[in-house]
Design a protein around this motif. Sequence first.
Motif, short mmCIF file in Angstrom:
data_model
loop_
_atom_site.label_atom_id
_atom_site.label_comp_id
_atom_site.label_asym_id
_atom_site.label_seq_id
_atom_site.Cartn_x
_atom_site.Cartn_y
_atom_site.Cartn_z
N ASP A 261 6.19 12.61 6.97
CA ASP A 261 5.70 11.24 7.11
C ASP A 261 6.45 10.29 6.18
O ASP A 261 6.25 9.06 6.26
N THR A 262 7.28 10.82 5.32
CA THR A 262 8.05 9.98 4.40
C THR A 262 8.96 9.04 5.19
O THR A 262 9.72 9.48 6.05
N ARG B 99 -3.54 4.04 2.31
CA ARG B 99 -3.88 3.01 3.29
C ARG B 99 -2.89 1.87 3.15
O ARG B 99 -2.78 1.26 2.07
N LEU B 100 -2.20 1.60 4.23
CA LEU B 100 -1.27 0.48 4.27
C LEU B 100 -1.99 -0.77 4.78
O LEU B 100 -2.87 -0.67 5.64
N GLY C 185 0.77 -1.23 0.00
CA GLY C 185 0.00 0.00 0.00
C GLY C 185 0.80 1.28 0.00
O GLY C 185 0.23 2.37 -0.10
N GLY C 186 2.12 1.16 0.14
CA GLY C 186 2.93 2.37 0.10
C GLY C 186 2.97 2.97 -1.30
O GLY C 186 2.47 2.38 -2.26
N GLY C 187 3.56 4.15 -1.39
CA GLY C 187 3.67 4.81 -2.69
C GLY C 187 4.04 6.26 -2.54
O GLY C 187 4.43 6.71 -1.46
N LEU C 188 3.91 6.96 -3.65
CA LEU C 188 4.21 8.39 -3.70
C LEU C 188 2.90 9.16 -3.70
O LEU C 188 2.00 8.87 -4.51
N GLN D 148 7.43 1.46 1.35
CA GLN D 148 7.90 2.84 1.32
C GLN D 148 6.75 3.80 1.11
O GLN D 148 5.93 3.62 0.20
N VAL D 149 6.71 4.84 1.93
CA VAL D 149 5.78 5.94 1.76
C VAL D 149 6.58 7.21 1.52
O VAL D 149 7.47 7.55 2.31
#
Length: 113
Positions: A89-90, A19-20, A8-11, A108-109
């Motif tokens: 939050d990254t 949402r993870l 669920g991570g991403g850019l 990764q977020v």
Amino acid sequence: QVQLAESGGGLVQAGGSLRLSCVAFRSIFSISAMGWYRQTPGTQRELVARIDTLGMTNYAESVKGRFTISKDNAKNTLYLQMNSLKPEDTALYYCRAEQLNYWGQGTQVTVSS
């Protein structure tokens, strides 16, 4: 052996949402509290949110009011809903089964300003 798997991570842009999910490969939510942690390079992993076996939750001050931890026992899945995301939050986000000390591989977020 993989016990937990996050996704669920991403850019996303600042102010956005993600949402993870964390799937447990066996039923552990009734025997272990679950936590979401995050880590950036050169820093220690920090607890973001935690949910115990009864569903009681607690959050880091930095995410209160923006993040929500939840779980679906039937699906063996833990969630972290992240709203109003900020560049700070990254991080690489991990789930953990606390009493069992299982960790996922991380997702990764990245939040752009």
